[in-house]
Design a protein around this motif. Structure first.
Motif, PDB file in Angstrom:
ATOM      1  N   GLU A   1      -5.131   1.630   3.344  1.00  0.00           N
ATOM      2  CA  GLU A   1      -4.076   2.487   4.242  1.00  0.00           C
ATOM      3  C   GLU A   1      -2.591   2.464   3.129  1.00  0.00           C
ATOM      4  N   GLY A   2      -2.426   1.172   1.885  1.00  0.00           N
ATOM      5  CA  GLY A   2      -1.436   1.002   1.445  1.00  0.00           C
ATOM      6  C   GLY A   2      -2.190   2.441  -0.001  1.00  0.00           C
ATOM      7  N   GLU A   3      -3.324   2.331  -0.421  1.00  0.00           N
ATOM      8  CA  GLU A   3      -4.078   3.460  -1.539  1.00  0.00           C
ATOM      9  C   GLU A   3      -3.661   4.812  -0.642  1.00  0.00           C
ATOM     10  N   VAL A   4      -4.173   5.198  -0.106  1.00  0.00           N
ATOM     11  CA  VAL A   4      -3.981   6.204   0.793  1.00  0.00           C
ATOM     12  C   VAL A   4      -2.429   6.442   0.969  1.00  0.00           C
ATOM     13  N   THR A   5      -1.385   5.753   0.978  1.00  0.00           N
ATOM     14  CA  THR A   5       0.042   5.892   1.246  1.00  0.00           C
ATOM     15  C   THR A   5       0.704   6.122  -0.435  1.00  0.00           C
ATOM     16  N   LYS A   6       0.601   5.435  -1.297  1.00  0.00           N
ATOM     17  CA  LYS A   6       0.389   5.310  -2.006  1.00  0.00           C
ATOM     18  C   LYS A   6       0.396   7.427  -2.987  1.00  0.00           C
ATOM     19  N   ALA A   7      -1.233   7.308  -2.683  1.00  0.00           N
ATOM     20  CA  ALA A   7      -1.503   8.951  -3.229  1.00  0.00           C
ATOM     21  C   ALA A   7      -1.246   9.566  -2.728  1.00  0.00           C
ATOM     22  N   MET A   8      -0.326   9.438  -1.131  1.00  0.00           N
ATOM     23  CA  MET A   8       0.066  10.779  -0.613  1.00  0.00           C
ATOM     24  C   MET A   8       1.665  11.288  -1.051  1.00  0.00           C
ATOM     25  N   ALA A   9       2.201  10.123  -1.548  1.00  0.00           N
ATOM     26  CA  ALA A   9       3.844  10.235  -1.662  1.00  0.00           C
ATOM     27  C   ALA A   9       3.641  10.498  -3.442  1.00  0.00           C
ATOM     28  N   GLN A  10       2.316  10.168  -4.060  1.00  0.00           N
ATOM     29  CA  GLN A  10       2.616  10.693  -5.393  1.00  0.00           C
ATOM     30  C   GLN A  10       2.149  12.183  -5.253  1.00  0.00           C
ATOM     31  N   GLY A  11       1.129  13.153  -4.594  1.00  0.00           N
ATOM     32  CA  GLY A  11       0.569  14.094  -4.392  1.00  0.00           C
ATOM     33  C   GLY A  11       2.003  14.868  -4.663  1.00  0.00           C
ATOM     34  N   GLN A  12       3.111  14.460  -3.100  1.00  0.00           N
ATOM     35  CA  GLN A  12       4.198  15.308  -2.989  1.00  0.00           C
ATOM     36  C   GLN A  12       4.707  15.612  -3.760  1.00  0.00           C
TER      37      GLN A  12
END
Length: 347
Positions: free
Chosen positions: A165-176
């Protein structure tokens, strides 16, 4: 014949031919040197093939007509984002700007400005979803399916050896952030995205009620925790946020003193259409109030009005800042925060 130019003798020479561009020519035939930005014929573009279950609602007919008229007068002001097509030779796939492309065709344009990007399927899919989710006024269902598709896509590439979940959160923030740098747009709080993802578990009738504004997003979020058969039963009852949160606690066996049983919904919720207006002879006579009571009622109305005006900002703040795991304790969290605030601002 020799000429003198600024005191120097020169001889006339034939005009030189224009220099030929040394940039590589677009092999798909768009007719101009390749660069990041390029005018591409509308017939050489096609819609995104990576939409999944999200195609996002189109604009209403009136707004569509307004956009077409604007393009006729001023052209397409914001370039589309495209990549070389993997499914149609000599064409480009639209990652962002499909509505602009359709409106440009309707306006009679032959070409549209595009930014050509060399990206793989995962990056292309992220651009498609995020440009729609961050920049358009969408229906609740569009947001739910869009954020769910993007979330599951990011989760597939998260490093399984770390906290997923931590990796997903970081990836989603970077994608935005990446998409915002391309086309602008307001990033969405990750807690809000998590709520949209959870609401993907709603059955279609509840999604329809969200789109028709017959229920709220927060009620929809809590209903999404129930299995389909309970969601189906709840369709026949009046639902408030307070009561659905209580029912969720009972269902998850975290409510003190109450256990789940067959018929708990019927026993504790009012059926839709069950409340009827009292008959004329059953209505109570008007109550006469004293001056003090009238003054108290006036002050109460003023307070209610001020609270109603402040409610949208309060709701937005809670929605964006309260962690999902604290939703069940929202009342005590807010009460403690207010108590702390007033203890520091006792003037």
């Amino acid at each position: 014949m020799a000429k003198k130019v600024f005191g120097f003798e020169t001889r006339e020479q034939a005009a030189e031919k224009p220099a030929v561009s040394k940039l590589p020519i677009d092999s798909t035939g768009a007719g101009k040197a390749m660069a990041d930005f390029q005018e591409i014929p509308v017939g050489m573009l096609h819609a995104c093939t990576l939409k999944g279950s999200s195609d996002y609602s189109k604009y209403g007919s009136l707004r569509q007509e307004q956009m077409v008229e604007s393009i006729k007068q001023m052209g397409v002001l914001q370039p589309l984002i495209v990549r070389k097509s993997a499914v149609q030779m000599s064409k480009y796939e639209i990652l962002a700007g499909e509505r602009r492309w359709e409106n440009a065709k309707a306006a009679g344009l032959k070409t549209v400005p595009c930014r050509i990007m060399n990206v793989d399927d995962k990056k292309a899919s992220a651009i498609f979803h995020l440009t729609n989710l961050m920049n358009r006024d969408l229906t609740p269902t569009d947001k739910i399916y869009g954020w769910y598709n993007y979330y599951t896509q990011v989760k597939e590439v998260a490093n399984p050896n770390e906290a997923v979940e931590g990796e997903v959160t970081k990836a989603m923030a970077q994608g935005q952030e990446d998409v915002a740098s391309l086309v602008g747009g307001k990033t969405i709080a990750l807690r809000t995205i998590q709520m949209y993802v959870k609401m993907h578990d709603l059955i279609n009738p509840w999604l329809g009620r969200l789109d028709e504004k017959q229920t709220t997003m927060r009620i929809g979020y809590h209903i999404a925790f129930f299995p389909p058969e309970i969601q189906e039963e709840l369709l026949g009852y009046k639902i408030t946020e307070t009561k659905i949160m209580w029912l969720k606690k009972v269902y998850e066996d975290v409510s003190e003193g109450r256990k789940w049983y067959d018929g708990i919904i019927a026993d504790n919720f009012d059926r839709l259409g069950s409340a009827e207006e009292p008959k004329e002879d059953e209505k109570k006579p008007p109550v006469r109030m004293t001056k003090e009571e009238k003054e108290r009622r006036r002050k109460t109305r003023e307070q209610n009005l001020r609270f109603k005006q402040a409610l949208p900002e309060i709701t937005t703040t809670i929605w964006e800042r309260l962690r999902p795991q604290d939703y069940d304790n929202a009342g005590s969290v807010i009460a403690e925060a207010l108590e702390l605030y007033y203890s520091q601002h006792n003037e």
